[in-house]
Scaffold this active site. Structure first.
Site, PDB file in Angstrom:
ATOM      1  N   GLY A 183       1.643  31.687  33.042  1.00 56.42           N
ATOM      2  CA  GLY A 183       1.671  30.506  32.177  1.00 56.42           C
ATOM      3  C   GLY A 183       1.377  29.209  32.905  1.00 56.42           C
ATOM      4  CG  PHE A 184       3.357  26.776  33.392  1.00 56.07           C
ATOM      5  CD1 PHE A 184       2.828  25.706  32.684  1.00 56.07           C
ATOM      6  CD2 PHE A 184       4.265  27.619  32.758  1.00 56.07           C
ATOM      7  CE1 PHE A 184       3.198  25.474  31.360  1.00 56.07           C
ATOM      8  CE2 PHE A 184       4.649  27.390  31.433  1.00 56.07           C
ATOM      9  CZ  PHE A 184       4.106  26.311  30.736  1.00 56.07           C
ATOM     10  N   GLY A 185       0.552  27.113  36.891  1.00 60.62           N
ATOM     11  CA  GLY A 185       0.307  27.125  38.330  1.00 60.62           C
ATOM     12  C   GLY A 185       1.486  26.478  39.042  1.00 60.62           C
ATOM     13  N   GLY A 186       1.514  26.620  40.329  1.00 59.03           N
ATOM     14  CA  GLY A 186       2.496  25.903  41.150  1.00 59.03           C
ATOM     15  C   GLY A 186       3.920  26.423  41.110  1.00 59.03           C
ATOM     16  CG  HIS A 228      -7.819  34.145  39.017  1.00 54.72           C
ATOM     17  ND1 HIS A 228      -7.705  35.510  38.783  1.00 54.72           N
ATOM     18  CD2 HIS A 228      -6.756  33.573  38.400  1.00 54.72           C
ATOM     19  CE1 HIS A 228      -6.608  35.746  38.070  1.00 54.72           C
ATOM     20  NE2 HIS A 228      -6.015  34.581  37.809  1.00 54.72           N
ATOM     21  CG  MET A 235       1.336  38.580  36.421  1.00 58.38           C
ATOM     22  SD  MET A 235      -0.063  37.494  36.768  1.00 58.38           S
ATOM     23  CE  MET A 235       0.704  35.874  36.877  1.00 58.38           C
ATOM     24  N   GLY A 250      -3.859  29.259  43.502  1.00 60.54           N
ATOM     25  CA  GLY A 250      -4.230  28.005  42.848  1.00 60.54           C
ATOM     26  C   GLY A 250      -3.782  26.827  43.686  1.00 60.54           C
ATOM     27  CB  SER A 251      -0.572  24.996  43.852  1.00 54.60           C
ATOM     28  OG  SER A 251       0.215  26.162  43.867  1.00 54.60           O
ATOM     29  CG  MET A 289      -2.181  35.312  31.257  1.00 59.93           C
ATOM     30  SD  MET A 289      -1.849  34.020  32.473  1.00 59.93           S
ATOM     31  CE  MET A 289      -3.538  33.530  32.849  1.00 59.93           C
ATOM     32  N   GLY A 304       0.050  34.342  41.945  1.00 57.75           N
ATOM     33  CA  GLY A 304       1.197  33.461  41.736  1.00 57.75           C
ATOM     34  C   GLY A 304       1.963  33.138  43.008  1.00 57.75           C
ATOM     35  N   GLY A 305       1.931  31.842  43.364  1.00 58.31           N
ATOM     36  CA  GLY A 305       2.754  31.377  44.483  1.00 58.31           C
ATOM     37  C   GLY A 305       2.280  31.817  45.851  1.00 58.31           C
TER      38      GLY A 305
HETATM   39  C1  DX5 Z   1      -0.369  31.864  36.278  1.00 61.63           C
HETATM   40  C2  DX5 Z   1      -1.793  32.116  36.656  1.00 61.63           C
HETATM   41  C3  DX5 Z   1      -2.134  31.936  38.074  1.00 61.63           C
HETATM   42  C4  DX5 Z   1      -1.882  30.551  38.628  1.00 61.63           C
HETATM   43  C5  DX5 Z   1      -1.651  30.692  40.087  1.00 61.63           C
HETATM   44  O1  DX5 Z   1      -0.213  32.272  34.960  1.00 61.63           O
HETATM   45  O2  DX5 Z   1      -2.156  33.431  36.307  1.00 61.63           O
HETATM   46  O3  DX5 Z   1      -3.475  32.337  38.335  1.00 61.63           O
HETATM   47  O4  DX5 Z   1      -2.937  29.670  38.422  1.00 61.63           O
HETATM   48  O5  DX5 Z   1      -1.342  29.436  40.584  1.00 61.63           O
HETATM   49  P1  DX5 Z   1      -0.485  29.257  41.897  1.00 61.63           P
HETATM   50  O6  DX5 Z   1      -1.243  29.909  43.002  1.00 61.63           O
HETATM   51  O7  DX5 Z   1      -0.372  27.784  42.031  1.00 61.63           O
HETATM   52  O8  DX5 Z   1       0.844  29.937  41.661  1.00 61.63           O
HETATM   53 ZN    ZN Z   2      -4.127  34.189  36.941  1.00 59.19          ZN
END
Ligand code: DX5
Ligand code: ZN
Length: 231
Positions: A151-154, A42, A146, A208-209, A77, A187-188
């Site tokens: 916008g962000f990981g973690g 991804h 979503m 991700g995280s 995005m 996400g999360g």
């Molecule tokens: C957020 C991204 C996600 C993000 C997920 O905008 O679309 O793909 O990297 O990261 P985690 O799993 O850490 O929430």
């Molecule tokens: Zn994503």
């Protein structure tokens, strides 16, 4: 047409989000994915306009392409997605998702992705009305729900995802013959909520995280164990 009793059995796929990987050694990170036996890679494409963050574009997708046979899933995005879709296609994307919130002529954008022989997904932010997903269901391969604001990981998982996912899965199952659609969650996602998310009907699991923090291989193994208990 309606067949509630035998919904298609969908493979539950693990899709590491490279956003949480170590960008200074991306090839190694991709190798980790190859070796751990995940299903999809991804890639979060952010432009600093649709979302506050900036990541990377088609040249990075192209650079990764020779190092894996796994499907590359580009989560766009960005504004003006239509302008960039051909570049992601040329770079080797296998799946592309676009956000309803950023699309002006969504059906046209979906067609453009299909014309490039790429699996098409439509993404919805956590409180975007689910009706958008219902309207596009017959035109897409997957819907990305979503579970954080993009916008962000973690970030922390937003719980309303569960009810939304159950509603969407049931809508799709009731229309199985015309809507053969996977649900991707993003996400999360961590080991503590994975089971709940799968139970709600998601089958492409972006994390991700949850995968890249600590030991990637053992995290993937743990995810696989939870998945195999469910299937
Ligand atoms: C957020 C991204 C996600 C993000 C997920 O905008 O679309 O793909 O990297 O990261 P985690 O799993 O850490 O929430
Ligand atoms: Zn994503």
């Amino acid at each position: 047409m309606k067949n509630n009793s035998s919904p298609i059995k969908r493979k539950i796929q693990i899709a590491p989000s490279m956003l949480s990987s170590d960008f200074s050694t991306l090839r190694t990170e991709i190798n980790k994915c190859n070796e751990a036996g995940v299903d999809v890679i991804h890639l979060d494409i952010m432009d600093g306009h649709f979302v506050p963050n900036i990541t990377f574009g088609p040249i990075v997708v192209e650079a990764i392409r020779p190092y894996t046979n796994l499907p590359l899933d580009c989560h766009l995005m960005i504004e003006n997605a239509d302008k960039y879709i051909p570049f992601f296609a040329k770079a080797g994307a296998d799946m592309i998702s676009v956000h309803v919130e950023g699309a002006v002529h969504l059906h046209r954008t979906i067609s453009l992705i299909k014309e490039n022989n790429i699996k098409v997904g439509v993404a919805l932010n956590p409180v975007t009305p689910l009706e958008y997903a219902f309207e596009v269901a017959e035109f897409v391969d997957f819907i990305l729900l979503m579970s954080v604001n993009p916008g962000f990981g973690g970030q922390s998982f937003i719980n309303t995802f569960i009810e939304r996912c159950i509603r969407l899965r049931s809508f799709l199952d009731e229309r199985e013959s015309t809507c053969n659609v996977d649900i991707e969650v993003d996400g999360g996602i961590k080991t503590d909520n994975l089971e709940k998310v799968i139970g709600a009907g998601a089958n492409i699991i972006v994390s991700g995280s949850g995968l890249f923090s600590g030991n990637f291989h053992s995290n993937v193994e743990y995810f696989k164990k939870i998945i195999s208990n469910r299937q």
